[in-house]
Design a protein around this motif. Structure first.
Motif, PDB file in Angstrom:
ATOM      1  N   ASN A  86       0.815  -1.225   0.000  1.00 20.22           N
ATOM      2  CA  ASN A  86       0.000   0.000   0.000  1.00 20.22           C
ATOM      3  C   ASN A  86       0.845   1.269   0.000  1.00 20.22           C
ATOM      4  O   ASN A  86       0.665   2.164  -0.821  1.00 20.22           O
ATOM      5  CB  ASN A  86      -0.920   0.038   1.221  1.00 20.22           C
ATOM      6  CG  ASN A  86      -1.855  -1.148   1.214  1.00 20.22           C
ATOM      7  OD1 ASN A  86      -2.245  -1.614   0.153  1.00 20.22           O
ATOM      8  ND2 ASN A  86      -2.169  -1.652   2.390  1.00 20.22           N
ATOM      9  N   ASP A  87       1.810   1.330   0.928  1.00 21.21           N
ATOM     10  CA  ASP A  87       2.519   2.591   1.137  1.00 21.21           C
ATOM     11  C   ASP A  87       3.564   2.894   0.070  1.00 21.21           C
ATOM     12  O   ASP A  87       3.871   4.051  -0.183  1.00 21.21           O
ATOM     13  CB  ASP A  87       3.195   2.577   2.519  1.00 21.21           C
ATOM     14  CG  ASP A  87       2.172   2.714   3.641  1.00 21.21           C
ATOM     15  OD1 ASP A  87       0.993   2.930   3.318  1.00 21.21           O
ATOM     16  OD2 ASP A  87       2.554   2.598   4.818  1.00 21.21           O
ATOM     17  N   PRO A 139       4.710  12.005   1.499  1.00 22.05           N
ATOM     18  CA  PRO A 139       5.977  12.072   2.228  1.00 22.05           C
ATOM     19  C   PRO A 139       6.092  11.114   3.400  1.00 22.05           C
ATOM     20  O   PRO A 139       7.175  10.680   3.761  1.00 22.05           O
ATOM     21  CB  PRO A 139       6.025  13.510   2.732  1.00 22.05           C
ATOM     22  CG  PRO A 139       4.589  13.940   2.805  1.00 22.05           C
ATOM     23  CD  PRO A 139       3.835  13.145   1.778  1.00 22.05           C
ATOM     24  N   LYS A 140       4.949  10.802   4.045  1.00 19.49           N
ATOM     25  CA  LYS A 140       5.071   9.872   5.179  1.00 19.49           C
ATOM     26  C   LYS A 140       3.800   9.045   5.357  1.00 19.49           C
ATOM     27  O   LYS A 140       2.740   9.378   4.819  1.00 19.49           O
ATOM     28  CB  LYS A 140       5.399  10.628   6.463  1.00 19.49           C
ATOM     29  CG  LYS A 140       4.420  11.694   6.892  1.00 19.49           C
ATOM     30  CD  LYS A 140       4.962  12.309   8.185  1.00 19.49           C
ATOM     31  CE  LYS A 140       3.979  13.167   8.897  1.00 19.49           C
ATOM     32  NZ  LYS A 140       3.668  14.462   8.484  1.00 19.49           N
ATOM     33  N   PHE A 155       9.129   5.211   5.252  1.00 15.92           N
ATOM     34  CA  PHE A 155       9.214   6.083   4.076  1.00 15.92           C
ATOM     35  C   PHE A 155      10.649   6.531   3.781  1.00 15.92           C
ATOM     36  O   PHE A 155      10.934   7.005   2.694  1.00 15.92           O
ATOM     37  CB  PHE A 155       8.262   7.275   4.208  1.00 15.92           C
ATOM     38  CG  PHE A 155       6.852   6.939   3.765  1.00 15.92           C
ATOM     39  CD1 PHE A 155       6.108   5.973   4.423  1.00 15.92           C
ATOM     40  CD2 PHE A 155       6.289   7.569   2.650  1.00 15.92           C
ATOM     41  CE1 PHE A 155       4.827   5.641   4.003  1.00 15.92           C
ATOM     42  CE2 PHE A 155       5.004   7.242   2.214  1.00 15.92           C
ATOM     43  CZ  PHE A 155       4.279   6.277   2.893  1.00 15.92           C
ATOM     44  N   ARG A 156      11.566   6.362   4.781  1.00 17.15           N
ATOM     45  CA  ARG A 156      12.984   6.675   4.525  1.00 17.15           C
ATOM     46  C   ARG A 156      13.667   5.532   3.782  1.00 17.15           C
ATOM     47  O   ARG A 156      14.679   5.725   3.115  1.00 17.15           O
ATOM     48  CB  ARG A 156      13.710   6.941   5.840  1.00 17.15           C
ATOM     49  CG  ARG A 156      13.208   8.222   6.505  1.00 17.15           C
ATOM     50  CD  ARG A 156      13.789   8.367   7.884  1.00 17.15           C
ATOM     51  NE  ARG A 156      15.207   8.706   7.855  1.00 17.15           N
ATOM     52  CZ  ARG A 156      15.975   8.751   8.941  1.00 17.15           C
ATOM     53  NH1 ARG A 156      15.459   8.454  10.117  1.00 17.15           N
ATOM     54  NH2 ARG A 156      17.245   9.073   8.844  1.00 17.15           N
TER      55      ARG A 156
END
Ligand SMILES: Nc1ncnc2c1ncn2[C@@H]1O[C@H](COP(=O)(O)OP(=O)(O)OP(=O)(O)O)[C@@H](O)[C@H]1O
Length: 574
Positions: free
Chosen positions: A158-159, A168-169, A177-178
């Motif tokens: 999903n992300d 962004p997050k 996300f990093r």
């Protein structure tokens, strides 16, 4: 012009669909109404009669199985350009249009200068597990913190897309996300693509090369199963002159959990401004099966049959999944002896867990079984989940475990309820001639109730043949024989198993005995009670003649004794 079509004896609806050349056409097809037949005939017609070269068509399917079937019917190579699943066609495009492999020097230079090397046409497609492992390695190597690692696969699915679209997050305060930019870079450097990458990059590639491709036709099978990304892929391929033709059945959407909207069929119609045609006649199943299936139809009018009446649907009750598996081995052996090929028999269940007992018992019985919808061909029985049964057909179908909490599974909302119903609809409509449905008295699966499924109540009574709707004396005898059968089977099994397993088997034996004694006691008590009355909406008031945990028997003036399942709540007890 129509010779080859006439040879195939298509009905008028099918012919209309094959001949249609509107800019966009969507065929709303009932189950078993010849979707695959129409699709293959359309491709043949376009190629042979309208002289459309194969390289100017794309034929997209959702499963390899469907792609294989279409290729076989058309007599073409499975690997032919433009034919296959969305993923394989996206892969073909990328293999054709991505840059050629860089030389070793190019790659070294890029790495030295810390440039990202990018995918080239020799890329490798990776499984979700490998992508997840890449992600975990990057997390470890960089000392990042990730929450809910056990759900990381779902979060990745999903992300990651959200990240690529600029989000962004994520929902949780962690480093996921990093890691995503590192994962993206690593996949490009190692020239590896996930399935999602294939469709996304395939879509970009299609947009860039749309003119050059110059497609005349895009033809899609089972279009109700599309998700938004697959629609974007189709749209990217479609140029001004490209015609779009798709077949689908809104009543067979069973993959909402994978991103298909339940109303996808109608969204597509709107998005492509498509003309809608229909295929109403089912050629597969008997009228009895279709009348039952009609009760689970959510979109459109009744399914028309081709006029074969067929046998009633048999409803069986088994003490537990184990006794049922034993019963199935005998029943199937008998059907086979009577001349039905094993390949025409299938058993469907709702959850994978149900397969364990079936697998053990059938292995011991030495019957030829395959526990998937693919793989072994030839003279084998098919056992599979309801989901896996989609697109298949068999003469004799067993659906096991029609208990509340299993079929249907416990649902949290309307959408899930509707999907469960469509799934059952798909299962029912796989049967050509015979259907047998069963429920357990003692389901032994956590969360599953003893009560028979409410779907049984939905089926019209005149189509059903309840194996035993016994009166009180018969019922008592049946319970006794059921107990004897269970105990005997367990004794036999315990003799076969090693000594270490003796104690649990004994416990189970005791449990069954206590349970059936309890049932008999309840039963006897009921008989001794004073007269009690029950009211039925159709038969009026009657006297309750027997009752147990699950059933109630009432004698109505003018109608005689009738049995009811309590779970259906048809009798108001005064
Ligand atoms: N015009 C016809 N006359 C007789 N039989 C037909 C006709 N069209 C299709 N059939 C038969 O009906 C059955 C169902 O056809 P097909 O498999 O093409 O249906 P489908 O719509 O793809 O099924 P599903 O909805 O389950 O995916 C097949 O056995 C096929 O041979």
């Amino acid at each position: 012009m129509m010779n080859s079509l006439e040879r195939k004896r298509l009905n008028s609806y099918q012919k209309e669909a094959v001949l249609d050349e509107s800019p966009a056409c969507l065929v709303n097809a009932n189950v078993g109404s010849g979707k695959t037949t129409v699709l293959t005939e359309k491709v043949r017609y376009l190629h042979e009669e309208r002289l459309v070269p194969y390289e100017k068509m794309m034929v997209l399917t959702f499963t390899n199985k469907a792609a294989d079937e279409i290729a076989e019917r058309l007599g073409i190579e499975k690997s032919m350009w433009g034919f296959g699943t969305f993923h394989s066609v996206a892969r073909q495009l990328l293999c054709k249009y991505l840059p050629e492999k860089c030389t070793v020097e190019d790659t070294d230079r890029a790495v030295n200068q810390n440039e990202t090397t990018d995918w080239n046409r020799e890329f490798e497609v990776i499984e979700p597990e490998e992508e997840l492992q890449m992600l975990l390695d990057l997390v470890d190597a960089n000392g990042y913190k990730i929450k809910y690692k056990n759900r990381l696969q779902a979060r990745l699915e999903n992300d990651y897309e959200a990240y690529l679209q600029g989000k962004p997050k994520g929902k949780y305060k962690d480093d996921l996300f990093r890691v995503f930019p590192l994962l993206d870079r690593k996949k490009r450097q190692e020239n590896k693509m996930s399935f999602a990458d294939l469709i996304r990059e395939g879509t970009k590639c299609a947009e860039e090369h749309r003119k050059e491709l110059g497609l005349q036709w895009i033809i899609v099978d089972e279009v109700q199963d599309s998700d938004q990304k697959q629609l974007d892929f189709i749209e990217a391929l479609k140029d001004a002159q490209t015609r779009f033709f798709a077949v689908g059945d809104p009543n067979q959407v069973i993959y909402s959990w994978r991103g298909t909207a339940p109303n996808m069929f109608f969204m597509i119609k709107h998005r492509f401004e498509a003309k809608e045609l229909s295929l109403p006649v089912n050629y597969r199943s008997s009228d009895v099966i279709l009348e039952a299936a009609n009760r689970f139809l959510q979109f459109g009018g009744k399914i028309e049959g081709s006029g074969v009446k067929g046998d009633k649907i048999l409803i069986k009750n088994h003490y537990d999944p184990f006794i049922e598996a034993e019963y199935l081995t005998e029943r199937i052996r008998k059907l086979h002896e009577d001349g039905l090929p094993y390949s025409q028999i299938a058993v469907f269940y709702r959850v994978q867990k149900q397969a364990e007992i079936l697998e053990k018992v059938f292995e011991r019985a030495e019957l030829p079984v395959t526990f998937s919808n693919v793989g072994k061909e030839g003279e084998v029985l098919h056992f599979m989940t309801l989901h896996a049964s989609k697109g298949l057909e068999f003469d004799y179908v067993f659906i096991v475990g029609l208990n509340q909490g299993l079929i249907p599974l416990r649902c949290t909302g309307m959408e899930q309820e509707e999907e469960e119903m469509r799934l059952f609809f798909v299962g029912l409509t796989r049967a050509r001639k015979n259907l047998e449905l069963s429920y357990y008295t003692n389901p032994t699966i956590p969360g599953v109730f003893e009560a028979p499924s409410r779907y049984l109540k939905r089926l019209p009574e005149h189509l059903l043949d309840w194996e035993e709707k016994p009166g009180s004396e018969e019922r008592k005898a049946n319970l006794q024989s059921l107990r004897r059968q269970a105990v005997e089977t367990i004794r036999r099994k315990s003799a076969e198993e090693n000594m270490a397993e003796t104690e649990p088997v004994k416990q189970k034996e005791r449990q069954i005995e206590t349970e059936s004694v309890k049932q008999e006691e309840r039963h006897t008590n009921t008989e001794e009670r004073v007269v009690r009355r029950g009211r039925h909406p159709k038969y009026g008031e009657g006297i309750i003649t027997s009752e147990d945990d699950m059933t109630i028997e009432v004698e109505f003036p003018g109608y005689g004794k009738k049995q009811f399942l309590k779970a259906f709540g048809e009798i108001d007890v005064s």
